[in-house]
Design a protein around this motif. Structure first.
Motif, PDB file in Angstrom:
ATOM      1  N   ASN A 152       3.612  10.242   1.383  1.00  0.00           N
ATOM      2  CA  ASN A 152       3.133   8.961   1.151  1.00  0.00           C
ATOM      3  C   ASN A 152       2.283   8.649   0.007  1.00  0.00           C
ATOM      4  OD1 ASN A 152       4.333   7.958   3.472  1.00  0.00           O
ATOM      5  ND2 ASN A 152       2.487   8.389   4.724  1.00  0.00           N
ATOM      6  N   GLY A 153       2.763   9.391  -1.106  1.00  0.00           N
ATOM      7  CA  GLY A 153       1.760   9.138  -2.421  1.00  0.00           C
ATOM      8  C   GLY A 153       2.119   7.987  -3.257  1.00  0.00           C
ATOM      9  N   VAL A 154       3.546   7.720  -2.983  1.00  0.00           N
ATOM     10  CA  VAL A 154       4.002   6.257  -3.567  1.00  0.00           C
ATOM     11  C   VAL A 154       2.919   4.948  -3.408  1.00  0.00           C
ATOM     12  CG1 VAL A 154       5.793   4.718  -3.980  1.00  0.00           C
ATOM     13  CG2 VAL A 154       6.273   7.147  -3.659  1.00  0.00           C
ATOM     14  N   LYS A 155       2.257   5.089  -1.958  1.00  0.00           N
ATOM     15  CA  LYS A 155       1.371   4.112  -1.703  1.00  0.00           C
ATOM     16  C   LYS A 155       0.240   4.256  -2.344  1.00  0.00           C
ATOM     17  CE  LYS A 155       3.216   2.858   2.821  1.00  0.00           C
ATOM     18  NZ  LYS A 155       2.931   2.837   4.304  1.00  0.00           N
ATOM     19  N   LEU A 156      -0.185   5.510  -2.652  1.00  0.00           N
ATOM     20  CA  LEU A 156      -1.618   5.698  -3.104  1.00  0.00           C
ATOM     21  C   LEU A 156      -1.365   5.522  -4.839  1.00  0.00           C
ATOM     22  CD1 LEU A 156      -2.612   8.903  -1.218  1.00  0.00           C
ATOM     23  CD2 LEU A 156      -3.675   6.804  -1.185  1.00  0.00           C
ATOM     24  N   PHE A 157      -0.247   6.023  -5.201  1.00  0.00           N
ATOM     25  CA  PHE A 157      -0.002   5.871  -6.522  1.00  0.00           C
ATOM     26  C   PHE A 157       0.130   4.439  -6.894  1.00  0.00           C
ATOM     27  CE2 PHE A 157       3.546   4.564  -9.588  1.00  0.00           C
ATOM     28  CZ  PHE A 157       2.857   5.101 -10.695  1.00  0.00           C
TER      29      PHE A 157
ATOM     30  N   LEU B  60       2.401 -10.937 -12.263  1.00  0.00           N
ATOM     31  CA  LEU B  60       3.275 -10.622 -11.001  1.00  0.00           C
ATOM     32  C   LEU B  60       3.773  -9.203 -10.825  1.00  0.00           C
ATOM     33  CD1 LEU B  60       5.392 -12.739  -9.791  1.00  0.00           C
ATOM     34  CD2 LEU B  60       6.885 -12.533 -11.441  1.00  0.00           C
ATOM     35  N   CYS B  61       3.683  -8.528 -11.649  1.00  0.00           N
ATOM     36  CA  CYS B  61       4.050  -6.869 -11.454  1.00  0.00           C
ATOM     37  C   CYS B  61       3.029  -6.571 -10.840  1.00  0.00           C
ATOM     38  CB  CYS B  61       4.299  -6.147 -12.695  1.00  0.00           C
ATOM     39  SG  CYS B  61       6.041  -6.454 -13.490  1.00  0.00           S
ATOM     40  N   LEU B  62       1.705  -6.664 -10.749  1.00  0.00           N
ATOM     41  CA  LEU B  62       0.643  -6.168 -10.142  1.00  0.00           C
ATOM     42  C   LEU B  62       0.694  -6.565  -8.506  1.00  0.00           C
ATOM     43  CD1 LEU B  62      -2.485  -6.959 -12.319  1.00  0.00           C
ATOM     44  CD2 LEU B  62      -1.631  -4.893 -11.960  1.00  0.00           C
ATOM     45  N   VAL B  63       1.073  -7.873  -8.524  1.00  0.00           N
ATOM     46  CA  VAL B  63       1.175  -8.345  -7.016  1.00  0.00           C
ATOM     47  C   VAL B  63       2.597  -7.627  -6.370  1.00  0.00           C
ATOM     48  CG1 VAL B  63       1.707 -10.265  -5.548  1.00  0.00           C
ATOM     49  CG2 VAL B  63       0.120 -10.578  -7.438  1.00  0.00           C
ATOM     50  N   LEU B  64       3.535  -7.478  -7.037  1.00  0.00           N
ATOM     51  CA  LEU B  64       5.185  -7.274  -6.506  1.00  0.00           C
ATOM     52  C   LEU B  64       5.089  -5.525  -6.180  1.00  0.00           C
ATOM     53  CD1 LEU B  64       7.501  -9.370  -8.670  1.00  0.00           C
ATOM     54  CD2 LEU B  64       6.898  -9.486  -6.330  1.00  0.00           C
ATOM     55  N   THR B  65       4.077  -4.868  -7.035  1.00  0.00           N
ATOM     56  CA  THR B  65       3.975  -3.518  -6.869  1.00  0.00           C
ATOM     57  C   THR B  65       3.525  -3.224  -5.520  1.00  0.00           C
ATOM     58  OG1 THR B  65       3.445  -3.134  -8.999  1.00  0.00           O
ATOM     59  CG2 THR B  65       2.765  -1.450  -7.678  1.00  0.00           C
ATOM     60  N   LEU B  66       2.500  -3.905  -5.119  1.00  0.00           N
ATOM     61  CA  LEU B  66       1.684  -3.653  -3.856  1.00  0.00           C
ATOM     62  C   LEU B  66       2.596  -4.608  -2.556  1.00  0.00           C
ATOM     63  CD1 LEU B  66      -1.961  -4.882  -4.973  1.00  0.00           C
ATOM     64  CD2 LEU B  66      -0.990  -2.618  -4.573  1.00  0.00           C
ATOM     65  N   CYS B  67       3.465  -5.538  -2.901  1.00  0.00           N
ATOM     66  CA  CYS B  67       4.455  -6.199  -1.991  1.00  0.00           C
ATOM     67  C   CYS B  67       5.384  -5.132  -1.702  1.00  0.00           C
ATOM     68  CB  CYS B  67       5.048  -7.133  -2.489  1.00  0.00           C
ATOM     69  SG  CYS B  67       3.846  -8.571  -2.353  1.00  0.00           S
ATOM     70  N   ALA B  68       5.830  -4.366  -2.757  1.00  0.00           N
ATOM     71  CA  ALA B  68       6.890  -3.405  -2.675  1.00  0.00           C
ATOM     72  C   ALA B  68       6.573  -2.361  -1.653  1.00  0.00           C
ATOM     73  CB  ALA B  68       7.298  -3.014  -4.005  1.00  0.00           C
TER      74      ALA B  68
ATOM     75  N   GLY C  63      10.961   2.951  -4.573  1.00  0.00           N
ATOM     76  CA  GLY C  63      11.783   3.120  -5.956  1.00  0.00           C
ATOM     77  C   GLY C  63      11.277   1.651  -6.563  1.00  0.00           C
ATOM     78  N   LEU C  64      11.261   0.676  -5.901  1.00  0.00           N
ATOM     79  CA  LEU C  64      10.871  -0.722  -6.275  1.00  0.00           C
ATOM     80  C   LEU C  64       9.524  -0.764  -6.589  1.00  0.00           C
ATOM     81  CD1 LEU C  64      12.385  -3.409  -6.807  1.00  0.00           C
ATOM     82  CD2 LEU C  64      11.607  -4.202  -4.596  1.00  0.00           C
ATOM     83  N   ALA C  65       8.740  -0.026  -6.163  1.00  0.00           N
ATOM     84  CA  ALA C  65       7.287   0.065  -6.306  1.00  0.00           C
ATOM     85  C   ALA C  65       7.048   0.745  -7.658  1.00  0.00           C
ATOM     86  CB  ALA C  65       6.366   0.453  -5.302  1.00  0.00           C
TER      87      ALA C  65
ATOM     88  N   CYS D 180       5.558  -0.443 -11.252  1.00  0.00           N
ATOM     89  CA  CYS D 180       4.524   0.101 -12.176  1.00  0.00           C
ATOM     90  C   CYS D 180       4.852   0.282 -13.324  1.00  0.00           C
ATOM     91  CB  CYS D 180       4.357   1.360 -11.230  1.00  0.00           C
ATOM     92  SG  CYS D 180       3.353   1.086  -9.743  1.00  0.00           S
ATOM     93  N   ILE D 181       6.029   0.781 -13.834  1.00  0.00           N
ATOM     94  CA  ILE D 181       6.740   0.796 -15.212  1.00  0.00           C
ATOM     95  C   ILE D 181       6.642  -0.585 -15.772  1.00  0.00           C
ATOM     96  CG2 ILE D 181       8.914   1.528 -16.235  1.00  0.00           C
ATOM     97  CD1 ILE D 181       9.476   3.487 -14.351  1.00  0.00           C
ATOM     98  N   LEU D 182       6.966  -1.575 -15.108  1.00  0.00           N
ATOM     99  CA  LEU D 182       6.947  -3.112 -15.703  1.00  0.00           C
ATOM    100  C   LEU D 182       5.534  -3.315 -15.998  1.00  0.00           C
ATOM    101  CD1 LEU D 182       9.732  -4.906 -13.596  1.00  0.00           C
ATOM    102  CD2 LEU D 182       9.688  -3.924 -15.961  1.00  0.00           C
ATOM    103  N   GLN D 183       4.548  -2.958 -14.778  1.00  0.00           N
ATOM    104  CA  GLN D 183       3.436  -3.253 -15.239  1.00  0.00           C
ATOM    105  C   GLN D 183       2.653  -2.548 -16.410  1.00  0.00           C
ATOM    106  OE1 GLN D 183       0.012  -2.154 -12.458  1.00  0.00           O
ATOM    107  NE2 GLN D 183       1.517  -2.421 -10.812  1.00  0.00           N
ATOM    108  N   PHE D 184       3.009  -1.441 -16.909  1.00  0.00           N
ATOM    109  CA  PHE D 184       2.692  -0.585 -17.961  1.00  0.00           C
ATOM    110  C   PHE D 184       3.383  -1.201 -19.321  1.00  0.00           C
ATOM    111  CE2 PHE D 184       3.987   2.499 -21.161  1.00  0.00           C
ATOM    112  CZ  PHE D 184       2.616   2.894 -21.790  1.00  0.00           C
ATOM    113  N   LEU D 185       4.468  -1.585 -19.020  1.00  0.00           N
ATOM    114  CA  LEU D 185       5.140  -2.218 -20.409  1.00  0.00           C
ATOM    115  C   LEU D 185       4.532  -3.639 -20.560  1.00  0.00           C
ATOM    116  CD1 LEU D 185       8.975  -1.325 -19.560  1.00  0.00           C
ATOM    117  CD2 LEU D 185       7.349  -0.284 -21.493  1.00  0.00           C
ATOM    118  N   ALA D 186       4.191  -4.616 -19.408  1.00  0.00           N
ATOM    119  CA  ALA D 186       3.564  -5.833 -19.625  1.00  0.00           C
ATOM    120  C   ALA D 186       2.306  -5.398 -20.112  1.00  0.00           C
ATOM    121  CB  ALA D 186       3.706  -6.534 -18.527  1.00  0.00           C
ATOM    122  N   MET D 187       1.496  -4.649 -19.663  1.00  0.00           N
ATOM    123  CA  MET D 187      -0.075  -4.595 -20.074  1.00  0.00           C
ATOM    124  C   MET D 187       0.139  -3.942 -21.544  1.00  0.00           C
ATOM    125  SD  MET D 187      -2.843  -4.753 -18.797  1.00  0.00           S
ATOM    126  CE  MET D 187      -4.358  -3.768 -18.317  1.00  0.00           C
ATOM    127  N   THR D 188       0.718  -3.148 -21.875  1.00  0.00           N
ATOM    128  CA  THR D 188       1.143  -2.646 -23.242  1.00  0.00           C
ATOM    129  C   THR D 188       1.503  -3.924 -24.183  1.00  0.00           C
ATOM    130  OG1 THR D 188       1.712  -0.603 -22.509  1.00  0.00           O
ATOM    131  CG2 THR D 188       1.957  -0.999 -24.855  1.00  0.00           C
TER     132      THR D 188
END
Length: 160
Positions: free
Chosen positions: A60-65, A107-115, A123-125, A129-137
């Motif tokens: 269940n590490g994906v949730k924590l991640f 949007l990716c911050l919210v969608l990560t938690l929704c996923a 996998g969607l989460a 998270c990858i999209l969060q990283f790219l958008a934040m960068t």
């Protein structure tokens, strides 16, 4: 005489300021305090992101991640509020040159938690998270003059 006292003590300006400006003016921090809290908040954000990445491989590490990574990004993003103030931060976030990156990032911050919590799609989460990283960068380098142009030139050169 009262007016002269107010002018000399600097109170006349506060009467002309709006309520929001008066509250923000009263709660200003010294420069060293702002820098300290920026470093604390930013380091906490990085620590949360690293901790989330380490927890990815647990059951269940994906949730924590997803939770820790999202909290880390929010902490890192909000750390700059200590440097420039929350209102200026919000104004600069939604400037035309940062608007798309800001919207995608939020949007990716919210969608990560929704996923993770509502859709139960691990996998969607991770994709969010990858999209969060790219958008934040992309958002972060918009504060560095000509950095976006350099990145775009680098990618076009590599792809050509």
């Amino acid at each position: 005489m009262d007016k002269l006292r107010r002018v000399l003590s600097g109170q006349e300006e506060n009467e002309e300021l709006g309520l929001t400006d008066q509250v923000l003016d009263a709660s200003t921090l010294s420069y060293s305090t702002r820098v300290k809290w920026f470093v604390i908040c930013f380091a906490g954000g990085i620590l949360c992101s690293i901790l989330g990445s380490a927890l990815l491989f647990l059951p269940n590490g994906v949730k924590l991640f997803a939770v820790f990574y999202t909290i880390g990004n929010i902490a890192a993003l909000s750390s700059t509020c200590f440097l420039m103030g929350p209102l200026k931060q919000l104004k600069r976030m939604f400037e035309p040159k940062r608007l798309i990156a800001t919207i995608v990032m939020l949007l990716c911050l919210v969608l990560t938690l929704c996923a993770v919590f509502w859709w139960h799609k691990k996998g969607l989460a991770i994709i969010f998270c990858i999209l969060q990283f790219l958008a934040m960068t992309w958002y972060s380098i918009s504060y560095i003059p000509f950095a976006r142009d350099a990145v775009m030139k680098c990618f076009t050169t590599c792809l050509s």
